[in-house]
Design a protein around this motif. Sequence first.
Motif, short mmCIF file in Angstrom:
data_model
loop_
_atom_site.label_atom_id
_atom_site.label_comp_id
_atom_site.label_asym_id
_atom_site.label_seq_id
_atom_site.Cartn_x
_atom_site.Cartn_y
_atom_site.Cartn_z
N ASP A 131 -75.24 28.85 -92.93
CA ASP A 131 -74.01 28.18 -92.70
C ASP A 131 -72.98 28.93 -93.72
OD1 ASP A 131 -74.77 27.16 -94.95
OD2 ASP A 131 -74.52 25.05 -94.23
N GLY A 132 -73.60 29.68 -94.58
CA GLY A 132 -72.58 30.64 -95.75
C GLY A 132 -72.60 29.81 -96.86
N GLN A 133 -72.96 28.64 -97.08
CA GLN A 133 -73.01 27.63 -98.28
C GLN A 133 -73.83 28.22 -99.37
OE1 GLN A 133 -73.12 23.41 -97.52
NE2 GLN A 133 -71.06 23.36 -98.00
N ILE A 134 -73.76 28.03 -100.58
CA ILE A 134 -74.65 28.65 -101.55
C ILE A 134 -75.80 27.51 -101.63
CG2 ILE A 134 -74.87 29.10 -104.09
CD1 ILE A 134 -71.65 29.26 -103.97
N ARG A 135 -76.96 28.18 -101.48
CA ARG A 135 -78.22 27.34 -101.46
C ARG A 135 -78.78 27.38 -102.85
NH1 ARG A 135 -79.64 24.41 -98.49
NH2 ARG A 135 -81.38 24.19 -99.83
N ARG A 136 -78.52 28.53 -103.68
CA ARG A 136 -78.93 28.91 -104.92
C ARG A 136 -78.19 29.65 -105.91
NH1 ARG A 136 -85.39 29.29 -106.76
NH2 ARG A 136 -85.41 30.63 -104.67
N ILE A 137 -78.16 29.40 -107.12
CA ILE A 137 -77.59 30.43 -107.91
C ILE A 137 -78.42 30.57 -109.22
CG2 ILE A 137 -75.71 30.87 -109.73
CD1 ILE A 137 -73.78 29.37 -107.57
N THR A 138 -78.58 31.80 -109.56
CA THR A 138 -79.35 31.95 -110.56
C THR A 138 -78.68 33.02 -111.48
OG1 THR A 138 -81.43 31.74 -109.45
CG2 THR A 138 -81.69 32.63 -111.64
N GLY A 139 -78.26 32.45 -112.93
CA GLY A 139 -77.40 33.25 -113.46
C GLY A 139 -78.09 33.91 -114.91
N PHE A 140 -77.72 34.91 -115.02
CA PHE A 140 -78.28 35.75 -116.26
C PHE A 140 -76.93 36.08 -117.16
CE2 PHE A 140 -81.40 36.40 -112.87
CZ PHE A 140 -82.49 36.23 -113.62
N PHE A 141 -77.42 35.97 -118.33
CA PHE A 141 -76.21 36.38 -119.42
C PHE A 141 -76.34 37.69 -120.00
CE2 PHE A 141 -76.56 31.67 -121.05
CZ PHE A 141 -75.95 31.08 -119.68
N GLY A 142 -74.98 38.23 -120.38
CA GLY A 142 -75.00 39.65 -120.85
C GLY A 142 -74.88 40.75 -119.86
N PRO A 143 -75.15 41.91 -120.06
CA PRO A 143 -75.46 43.06 -119.19
C PRO A 143 -76.90 43.17 -118.85
CG PRO A 143 -75.40 43.77 -121.34
CD PRO A 143 -75.03 42.40 -121.54
N PRO A 144 -77.07 43.92 -117.78
CA PRO A 144 -78.43 43.90 -117.27
C PRO A 144 -79.35 44.43 -118.33
CG PRO A 144 -77.20 44.82 -115.28
CD PRO A 144 -76.19 44.54 -116.71
N PRO A 145 -80.79 44.04 -118.35
CA PRO A 145 -81.52 44.58 -119.68
C PRO A 145 -81.47 46.08 -119.73
CG PRO A 145 -82.78 43.74 -117.86
CD PRO A 145 -81.33 43.38 -117.38
N PRO A 146 -81.53 46.35 -120.99
CA PRO A 146 -81.62 47.82 -121.34
C PRO A 146 -83.18 48.59 -121.00
CG PRO A 146 -81.69 46.80 -123.25
CD PRO A 146 -81.48 45.59 -122.30
N ILE A 147 -83.14 49.75 -120.66
CA ILE A 147 -84.32 50.31 -120.44
C ILE A 147 -84.88 51.24 -121.73
CG2 ILE A 147 -85.63 52.18 -118.92
CD1 ILE A 147 -83.58 51.39 -116.67
N GLY A 148 -85.89 50.81 -122.34
CA GLY A 148 -86.33 51.35 -123.58
C GLY A 148 -87.00 52.64 -123.46
N PRO A 149 -86.82 53.60 -124.47
CA PRO A 149 -87.19 55.09 -124.13
C PRO A 149 -88.74 55.18 -123.80
CG PRO A 149 -86.98 54.43 -126.55
CD PRO A 149 -86.77 53.18 -125.68
N ASP A 150 -89.58 54.11 -124.27
CA ASP A 150 -91.03 54.00 -123.81
C ASP A 150 -91.46 53.53 -122.56
OD1 ASP A 150 -90.06 51.74 -124.45
OD2 ASP A 150 -92.00 50.67 -125.04
N ARG A 151 -90.31 53.35 -121.63
CA ARG A 151 -90.72 52.93 -120.32
C ARG A 151 -90.23 53.71 -119.26
NH1 ARG A 151 -91.36 46.96 -120.97
NH2 ARG A 151 -91.55 46.82 -118.61
#
Lengths: 156, 156
Positions: free
Chosen positions: A136-156
């Motif tokens: 029906d378009g209503q929000i069923r779930r919100i999962t929040g994350f803080f800050g920018p997306p996680p950085p990708i380390g040089p070893d990965r």
Amino acid sequence: MSKLAAGLGAVLLATIATAAMAAGRDRASTAGLTPDEAAAGHCAAWNTTNRADRDRLLERVFARDGAYSDPTPAYAAGRAALSDHIAKFQRRNPGGRFRCSAPQIHHGAMRVSWLFLKPDGTVDAEGTDFYELGQDGQIRRITGFFGPPPPIGPDR
Amino acid sequence: MSKLAAGLGAVLLATIATAAMAAGRDRASTAGLTPDEAAAGHCAAWNTTNRADRDRLLERVFARDGAYSDPTPAYAAGRAALSDHIAKFQRRNPGGRFRCSAPQIHHGAMRVSWLFLKPDGTVDAEGTDFYELGQDGQIRRITGFFGPPPPIGPDR
């Protein structure tokens, strides 16, 4: 109406219903609620200190048994619990304000960027909310994350 | 064993099982699978062109009936469909390679950043995957988004 016509009619109705449900996943046509309205309504709820006004906003965009969580680690089970949680947040951050992006959406899921501004307008925090929408378009779930997306380390 | 002792034993076992399931939401202790292993295993699967090797990776980290979607608009229902989808992607992008961040996790959900590199090592695409984990730590759903989080316009 002949049995054949009735049968064809039933198939046609089922096809229309299925198409409407599929459309509803991304466009919320069944409730007249668009993904953009759902995201903007949720954002506005966080900026609304009057309980009745906030609950009216959430009633439109957030499922009664919807869930909200973030890393604080807040977990609100249901629309009323989310409104309680927002009230608590507002008491701890008086005069602050959220600004939110338009949503990016596919397959009934979306992400929305947000900034939380201090009363003087400077940025206090930023993050991304991941949404799941009902048919029906209503929000069923919100999962929040803080800050920018996680950085990708040089070893990965 | 007395009925009382048996009853207490049953309560104790139920309590342990509940605690283990709760821990499993974030630590995957029941399967010995950590969130980091789940994310790294999924990333490695996209870099593995040998079907048997890739299926072994997915068998460990991705639920048999798990779902994957992204804005292309790919939708893979189940582990085998995801392996098929990865094979198709690899045929279209020979020699490319994914690099993925460590996951950020809370409440059984996580987000992971990724880069897709061309064979010469330059970045071809970037994005963020949102994961939902099962109580055994396996991935139940991945919803991918391309590019950085959406920008927040001046009018919002």
